[in-house]
Structures are given as structure tokens and as C-alpha cells.
Design a protein around this motif. Sequence first.
Motif, PDB file in Angstrom:
ATOM      1  N   ILE A   1       0.729  -1.170  -0.060  1.00  0.00           N
ATOM      2  CA  ILE A   1      -0.082   0.145  -0.053  1.00  0.00           C
ATOM      3  C   ILE A   1       1.051   1.315  -0.114  1.00  0.00           C
ATOM      4  O   ILE A   1       1.632   1.228   1.130  1.00  0.00           O
ATOM      5  CB  ILE A   1      -0.759   0.024   1.200  1.00  0.00           C
ATOM      6  N   ALA A   2       0.758   2.075  -1.251  1.00  0.00           N
ATOM      7  CA  ALA A   2       1.654   3.115  -1.152  1.00  0.00           C
ATOM      8  C   ALA A   2       0.993   4.471  -1.363  1.00  0.00           C
ATOM      9  O   ALA A   2      -0.039   4.491  -1.980  1.00  0.00           O
ATOM     10  CB  ALA A   2       2.597   3.059  -2.527  1.00  0.00           C
TER      11      ALA A   2
ATOM     12  N   GLU B   1       0.323   7.943   7.165  1.00  0.00           N
ATOM     13  CA  GLU B   1      -1.396   8.058   7.629  1.00  0.00           C
ATOM     14  C   GLU B   1      -1.956   7.965   6.430  1.00  0.00           C
ATOM     15  O   GLU B   1      -3.146   7.022   6.506  1.00  0.00           O
ATOM     16  CB  GLU B   1      -1.483   9.476   8.311  1.00  0.00           C
ATOM     17  N   GLU B   2      -1.732   8.408   5.091  1.00  0.00           N
ATOM     18  CA  GLU B   2      -2.545   8.169   3.990  1.00  0.00           C
ATOM     19  C   GLU B   2      -2.529   6.753   3.645  1.00  0.00           C
ATOM     20  O   GLU B   2      -3.661   6.095   3.191  1.00  0.00           O
ATOM     21  CB  GLU B   2      -2.152   8.986   2.801  1.00  0.00           C
ATOM     22  N   ALA B   3      -1.293   6.102   3.644  1.00  0.00           N
ATOM     23  CA  ALA B   3      -1.376   4.693   3.232  1.00  0.00           C
ATOM     24  C   ALA B   3      -2.106   3.931   4.306  1.00  0.00           C
ATOM     25  O   ALA B   3      -2.967   2.996   3.887  1.00  0.00           O
ATOM     26  CB  ALA B   3       0.006   4.104   3.536  1.00  0.00           C
ATOM     27  N   GLU B   4      -2.085   3.869   5.538  1.00  0.00           N
ATOM     28  CA  GLU B   4      -3.158   3.363   6.563  1.00  0.00           C
ATOM     29  C   GLU B   4      -4.503   3.546   6.039  1.00  0.00           C
ATOM     30  O   GLU B   4      -5.361   2.722   6.319  1.00  0.00           O
ATOM     31  CB  GLU B   4      -2.613   3.507   7.749  1.00  0.00           C
ATOM     32  N   ARG B   5      -4.826   4.823   5.988  1.00  0.00           N
ATOM     33  CA  ARG B   5      -6.223   4.811   5.289  1.00  0.00           C
ATOM     34  C   ARG B   5      -6.606   4.220   4.004  1.00  0.00           C
ATOM     35  O   ARG B   5      -7.804   3.418   3.974  1.00  0.00           O
ATOM     36  CB  ARG B   5      -6.565   6.560   5.135  1.00  0.00           C
TER      37      ARG B   5
ATOM     38  N   SER C   1      -9.503  -0.316   2.744  1.00  0.00           N
ATOM     39  CA  SER C   1     -10.284  -1.035   1.651  1.00  0.00           C
ATOM     40  C   SER C   1      -9.658  -2.543   1.440  1.00  0.00           C
ATOM     41  O   SER C   1     -10.528  -3.489   1.382  1.00  0.00           O
ATOM     42  CB  SER C   1     -10.093  -0.617   0.341  1.00  0.00           C
ATOM     43  N   PHE C   2      -8.427  -2.883   1.399  1.00  0.00           N
ATOM     44  CA  PHE C   2      -8.016  -4.171   1.622  1.00  0.00           C
ATOM     45  C   PHE C   2      -8.391  -4.883   2.521  1.00  0.00           C
ATOM     46  O   PHE C   2      -8.748  -6.099   2.667  1.00  0.00           O
ATOM     47  CB  PHE C   2      -6.386  -3.940   1.439  1.00  0.00           C
TER      48      PHE C   2
ATOM     49  N   GLN D   1     -14.712  -1.878  -1.251  1.00  0.00           N
ATOM     50  CA  GLN D   1     -15.434  -0.955  -0.559  1.00  0.00           C
ATOM     51  C   GLN D   1     -14.375   0.190  -0.594  1.00  0.00           C
ATOM     52  O   GLN D   1     -13.345   0.067  -0.593  1.00  0.00           O
ATOM     53  CB  GLN D   1     -15.944  -1.435   0.751  1.00  0.00           C
ATOM     54  N   PRO D   2     -15.004   1.522  -0.708  1.00  0.00           N
ATOM     55  CA  PRO D   2     -14.243   2.616  -0.280  1.00  0.00           C
ATOM     56  C   PRO D   2     -13.507   2.645   1.091  1.00  0.00           C
ATOM     57  O   PRO D   2     -13.869   1.928   1.947  1.00  0.00           O
ATOM     58  CB  PRO D   2     -15.284   3.805  -0.068  1.00  0.00           C
ATOM     59  N   HIS D   3     -12.276   3.343   1.113  1.00  0.00           N
ATOM     60  CA  HIS D   3     -11.366   3.025   2.294  1.00  0.00           C
ATOM     61  C   HIS D   3     -12.253   3.975   3.178  1.00  0.00           C
ATOM     62  O   HIS D   3     -12.826   5.020   3.072  1.00  0.00           O
ATOM     63  CB  HIS D   3      -9.932   3.688   1.865  1.00  0.00           C
ATOM     64  N   TRP D   4     -12.023   3.595   4.402  1.00  0.00           N
ATOM     65  CA  TRP D   4     -12.687   4.280   5.473  1.00  0.00           C
ATOM     66  C   TRP D   4     -12.074   5.497   5.617  1.00  0.00           C
ATOM     67  O   TRP D   4     -10.919   6.004   5.805  1.00  0.00           O
ATOM     68  CB  TRP D   4     -12.266   3.495   6.890  1.00  0.00           C
ATOM     69  N   THR D   5     -12.792   6.643   6.024  1.00  0.00           N
ATOM     70  CA  THR D   5     -12.483   8.093   6.036  1.00  0.00           C
ATOM     71  C   THR D   5     -12.682   8.155   7.640  1.00  0.00           C
ATOM     72  O   THR D   5     -12.718   9.566   7.851  1.00  0.00           O
ATOM     73  CB  THR D   5     -13.171   8.921   4.979  1.00  0.00           C
ATOM     74  N   ALA D   6     -13.043   7.313   8.401  1.00  0.00           N
ATOM     75  CA  ALA D   6     -13.165   7.802   9.836  1.00  0.00           C
ATOM     76  C   ALA D   6     -11.961   8.263  10.416  1.00  0.00           C
ATOM     77  O   ALA D   6     -12.036   8.743  11.336  1.00  0.00           O
ATOM     78  CB  ALA D   6     -13.660   6.347  10.708  1.00  0.00           C
ATOM     79  N   TRP D   7     -10.715   7.918   9.721  1.00  0.00           N
ATOM     80  CA  TRP D   7      -9.491   8.222  10.167  1.00  0.00           C
ATOM     81  C   TRP D   7      -9.562   9.630  10.346  1.00  0.00           C
ATOM     82  O   TRP D   7      -8.900  10.271  11.284  1.00  0.00           O
ATOM     83  CB  TRP D   7      -8.430   8.046   9.150  1.00  0.00           C
TER      84      TRP D   7
END
Length: 281
Positions: free
Chosen positions: A230-231, A236-240, A244-245, A261-267
Motif C-alpha cells: 500500500i503506497a 497516515e494516507e497509506a493506512e487509510r 479497503s484491503f 469498498q471505499p477506504h474508511w475515512t473515519a481516520w
Amino acid sequence: MNTSPLATLTLSVLDLAAILAGYTPADTFRNSVDLARHAERWGYRRYWLAEHHNMASIASSATAILIGHVAGGTASIRVGSGGIMLPNHAPLVIAEQFGTLASLYPGRIDLGLGRAPGTDQLTAQALRRDQHTAANDFPRNVQELQTYLSAENRGSRVRAVPGEGLDIPIWLLGSSTYSAQLAALLGLPFAFASHFAPTYLHEALGLYRRNFRPSGQLAEPYAMACVNVIAADTDEEAERLATSFYVFALGIIRGTTLPLQPHWTAWKGTGPTTRKPPYAR
């Protein structure tokens, strides 16, 4: 064990042809060609597609057709299967399909072979009625496929046209030590699925290298490992993006097949973000 710096390693892409939530397989195919063109421009060596069936999140079920689509949309990158699940197919059919691909795109097609069905057992039965026997016959089927692709088969009553005599590299794929031993015995390159079976990576590669027998295709062992990457510009952006994965992997464990699914933006507590591919700035 190869301890070369990452900058000196040959890198490739394995594409599962993920279907994004709210999008269609046609969108996925366009994204795959777009990504392959970027990978080609960035100097990646290979672009492989994996065979899966009965999954709402993956669109690469007709793998050979999709390989042709990607190869036709690129100019130089090698395109192939990571892999074709050989128990699902008659070896002659695969020889003809990849013989056709290699005739259309000479010097650019790889044939990676797997022993698993790439799906659940019920779907595996629909694909190949005698799945148990097909899996047990994997070594014999690999050798039968090699025979169809060999120039020496031209005198046989059963021939792969096109395919016969073409230089199509065959790889064996595996997530355990089984295919590592077979690849060593047959003198074939070996790719290990450490993206979902990391525990056995070093054991399988060591077994492969120690037992390798040179063949007409390969003089010395040649292996690669598939890893999840994940790049992003920041950790922080990679973790977000990785969420999805995580949801995708959890769905496999639970037997659900939702689109990616879209990546979680609860971050950040912000709600859904754009689905534009991150490499398309």
C-alpha cells in the motif's frame, strides 16, 4: 537469499481486477489497462492477472481474454497469468489460448499455473466436475501442457495450433512447498503467493533453490514473491487506503463477495473520498 537493495530488484504487478463499489467490470477493465500503461512507463517488468470465479469483487474470471485486452493496450511490458488455475481447464485449451496470445503479442506473454481452483468448492465443481482428480493430476497436466507447446509435438495426433513450438515461459505458482518442489523438479521458474501465505515463503524458496534441476527453459533457479504493498505520500494516507484491503480480506475469510469498498475515512471523520485511481494524478 537475495539481499539486494530494493532499487535493484525487478518489480512486477499482480492485478486481481477488483470491481469497485458503485462501478462495473467494464470500469475495472479500463482501470487495468490504465494501470498497465503506467507500470510499463515506470519500468515494471510484468503485469499479471489472476484467475478467480464467483466473486463479486474480482472481474478476472476469463483470464486469457483479459490478458489479451491488457497486452493490446500496452507496447512492451510482459503480460501473463498469476495464475491460470490448471485444474479448472483441459491442458490443450490452455495451450491453444496462450498460443493465440503469444502469436498476437510475441515475446510478451507469460503462463503462470496454479493448483488451486481459485474459488469455492461448489463453483469448482461447476467449472470442472472431477475437481479432486484434477488437482491430484496437476504434475501430469503441467507436463501435458508443456508437450503441447513443444516443437517436438508436431508429429502428434493431438496438437495445439497455435501454440506448438512457441517460446511461452511457464511458471509454477504456489502458497506452500508443494509447487516449490514441483517447479524445482521440472526446472521451471517459481512464484510464491506470500501476499496471503507469508509463513511459508522462506521455506518454499529454500526448498526450490536447493532441489532445482536445470531444464530446457531454465538453467538455474529463478523465483519471485508476491507481496501486498500500500503506497501513498504519507504513512497516515497509506493506512487509510489500506482499510479497503482489510475489508476485502475479511470478506474472503467470511465468505462474502462484496465489491471493493471505499477506504474508511473515519481516520479523519470526513466521509467517502474519490474513487479515482491514486496513480492518476
